[in-house]
Design an enzyme around this catalytic site. Structure first.
Site, PDB file in Angstrom:
ATOM      1  N   SER A   1    -101.604  82.378 114.678  1.00 25.90           N
ATOM      2  CA  SER A   1    -102.515  83.510 114.540  1.00 25.90           C
ATOM      3  C   SER A   1    -103.856  83.123 115.154  1.00 25.90           C
ATOM      4  O   SER A   1    -104.051  81.985 115.572  1.00 25.90           O
ATOM      5  CB  SER A   1    -102.703  83.851 113.063  1.00 25.90           C
ATOM      6  OG  SER A   1    -103.454  82.832 112.449  1.00 25.90           O
ATOM      7  N   LYS A   2    -104.774  84.085 115.140  1.00 29.10           N
ATOM      8  CA  LYS A   2    -106.099  83.874 115.743  1.00 29.10           C
ATOM      9  C   LYS A   2    -106.767  82.607 115.219  1.00 29.10           C
ATOM     10  O   LYS A   2    -107.524  81.963 115.927  1.00 29.10           O
ATOM     11  CB  LYS A   2    -106.999  85.061 115.403  1.00 29.10           C
ATOM     12  CG  LYS A   2    -106.911  86.170 116.405  1.00 29.10           C
ATOM     13  CD  LYS A   2    -108.039  87.143 116.170  1.00 29.10           C
ATOM     14  CE  LYS A   2    -107.536  88.549 116.432  1.00 29.10           C
ATOM     15  NZ  LYS A   2    -108.248  89.577 115.747  1.00 29.10           N
ATOM     16  N   ARG A   3    -106.482  82.322 113.974  1.00 27.01           N
ATOM     17  CA  ARG A   3    -107.030  81.151 113.334  1.00 27.01           C
ATOM     18  C   ARG A   3    -106.782  79.865 114.152  1.00 27.01           C
ATOM     19  O   ARG A   3    -107.545  78.917 114.096  1.00 27.01           O
ATOM     20  CB  ARG A   3    -106.330  81.022 111.988  1.00 27.01           C
ATOM     21  CG  ARG A   3    -106.994  80.294 110.905  1.00 27.01           C
ATOM     22  CD  ARG A   3    -106.396  80.740 109.569  1.00 27.01           C
ATOM     23  NE  ARG A   3    -104.946  80.768 109.547  1.00 27.01           N
ATOM     24  CZ  ARG A   3    -104.169  79.693 109.428  1.00 27.01           C
ATOM     25  NH1 ARG A   3    -104.709  78.507 109.353  1.00 27.01           N
ATOM     26  NH2 ARG A   3    -102.869  79.814 109.393  1.00 27.01           N
TER      27      ARG A   3
END
Ligand code: GLU
Length: 472
Positions: A237-239
């Site tokens: 994910s963006k994380r």
């Protein structure tokens, strides 16, 4: 049979690396078998779909070079077709109207959960005559018993008991067809032979197979691709940093490096790491994709990108590098030919962004010397070599400013001082570049040019005068 694959993103965000890998697999499989690759935009969720996302997806596909043979088709332009099919299913008794109130469905769900059962619609309206003029949804009449086998090209045979699948809604109260219905109609109309998609859709597949069969179609083959994990084992994910394909472009990755990286996420061919797109097409088989999830590894992507930067045509890299120089406020037409800079520097950078940063010295003076390099190399002992070099460079004519001549000058100064090349070249390098790393000193001087070389040696001498005596 002509192989036909499709990539069917929902335009609710950018094209992320997981989607890009699915698109790549669809593309490769179609190309490998001389088939066609279709792009379909699944924009039926009007609230979440946006024109910007459509553009971002198309931009990502174009940048990666994943060209499609047909499409983009937009599902929002095919509502009449879906509704015609729903009406056909209704007329044949393969679908029915349901007016169960929300409260009843909610209570059903809670009771089932309390009994530790999987929440599912109980078929209450199957035999009812629901008034078509009152609000209602339309449900598909799923077979009550038997088993649907998904014969998946990656995961093998996955059985689903029909009694586990409830009568799913195919048209909402507002008249909009639902995902499972529109996908089925499209896959049939577009004569898709191989559905390659993320394994989050695996549980939709038996439902889609049932609807296809009800419509008299032979289902396509399915291949559900495992998801991509971040380096911590959680879903990517963006994380975990950039996930959008365009963000990778903006960070200075080459499309062929990203494609090469993506094809290796879950697929391999011996120990080979580098694959041209032609090799991918020749070697890729969807059946060879790994069943288990693979983890995204930025170090490996960096390594591949560096390989491609190093071996690509310098003039092409120069073209791609130009906007990255622009971001540093550098206009490459004001200095050496960018392709020459690329030739000298490409092996030293992992991304175009980094290549731009380490090449800025060719176009403008740096502000400060790198502290550690200056402490080590701009000391009192460096004053004499730098002064001698300056005098020698000053005498050189413009046409003599070539790597060969420059190298000779540096060698001559080292000989005169009866010292080794390093003692002369390293202070010179720090003077010219600001730090102790650069291409060969002759190439570096060549790229920087005479005027800037003299100016920067003066700056180094001034630094030595003030700080050269400090202990290092
Ligand atoms: N539109 C779906 C998605 O973006 C994909 C559907 C499919 O491939 O069948 O997840």
């Amino acid at each position: 049979m002509t192989v036909r694959t499709r990539f069917a993103p929902s335009p609710t965000g950018y094209l992320h690396v997981g989607g890009a890998r699915t698109a790549l697999f669809c593309y490769l499989y179609a190309r490998r078998h001389g088939g066609q690759f279709v792009l379909r935009i699944e924009d039926t969720d009007l609230e979440r779909s946006t024109a910007e996302s459509v553009n971002a997806i198309l931009e990502g596909m174009t940048w990666l070079g994943l060209d499609y043979d047909e499409g983009p088709f937009y599902q929002t332009q095919r509502f009449d077709r879906y509704n015609a099919i729903i009406d056909e299913l209704l007329a044949k008794g393969l679908a029915y109207r349901c007016d169960c109130p929300k409260e009843r469905l909610e209570k059903l769900r809670i009771d089932q959960m309390a009994r530790k059962q999987k929440p599912r619609y109980d078929g209450c309206c199957r035999l009812k005559q629901v008034d078509p003029n009152q609000p209602h949804v339309i449900r598909f009449r799923n077979p009550a018993d038997g088993v649907v086998i998904v014969d998946d090209l990656i995961r093998g045979r996955v059985p689903f008991a029909n009694e586990e699948l409830d009568d799913l809604i195919i048209r909402r109260t507002d008249g909009a067809p639902t995902y499972n219905l529109s996908v089925v109609v499209d896959d049939a109309d577009m004569q898709i032979t191989h559905v390659i998609r993320g394994d989050d859709h695996l549980t939709n597949t038996p439902r889609q197979i049932n609807i296809l069969r009800a419509l008299g179609h032979e289902p396509p083959r399915y291949a559900h691709v495992p998801m991509i994990l971040g380096d911590d084992g959680a879903r990517l994910s963006k994380r975990h940093g950039a996930v959008s394909v365009i963000a990778y472009r903006d960070q200075g990755y080459l499309p062929e490096a990203l494609l090469n990286y993506l094809v290796r996420l879950g697929w391999s061919h011996g120990d080979q790491e580098i694959f041209s797109i032609e090799e991918m097409i020749a070697l890729f088989d969807i059946g060879d994709v790994n069943k288990s999830a693979s983890a995204f590894n930025t170090d490996k992507l960096d390594w591949l990108n560096q390989q491609y930067l190093q071996h690509a045509e310098p003039s092409r890299i120069a073209r791609l590098l130009s906007p990255h120089m622009g971001r540093l406020d550098i206009d490459p037409s004001t200095g050496p030919d960018l392709a020459d800079v690329v030739k000298a520097q490409a092996a030293r950078a992992k991304t175009l962004t980094e290549l731009a940063e380490i090449s800025a010295f060719c176009y403008r003076d740096f502000d400060e010397f790198d502290e550690a390099s200056a402490k080590k190399h701009l000391r009192l002992v460096a004053r004499e070599p730098l002064e001698k070099l300056r005098a020698a460079f000053d005498l050189m004519a413009f046409e003599d400013w070539t790597p060969e001549q420059l190298k000779r000058v540096v060698e001559r100064v080292a000989e005169e001082l009866e010292t080794n090349m390093g003692k002369v070249a390293q202070p010179l390098r720090v003077a010219i570049v600001g730090r102790a790393a650069s291409p060969g000193i002759d190439e570096t001087l060549m790229l920087v040019g005479k005027e800037a070389t003299l100016r920067r040696i003066d700056k180094a001498l001034a630094y030595i005068a003030v700080r050269g005596g400090e202990a290092s």
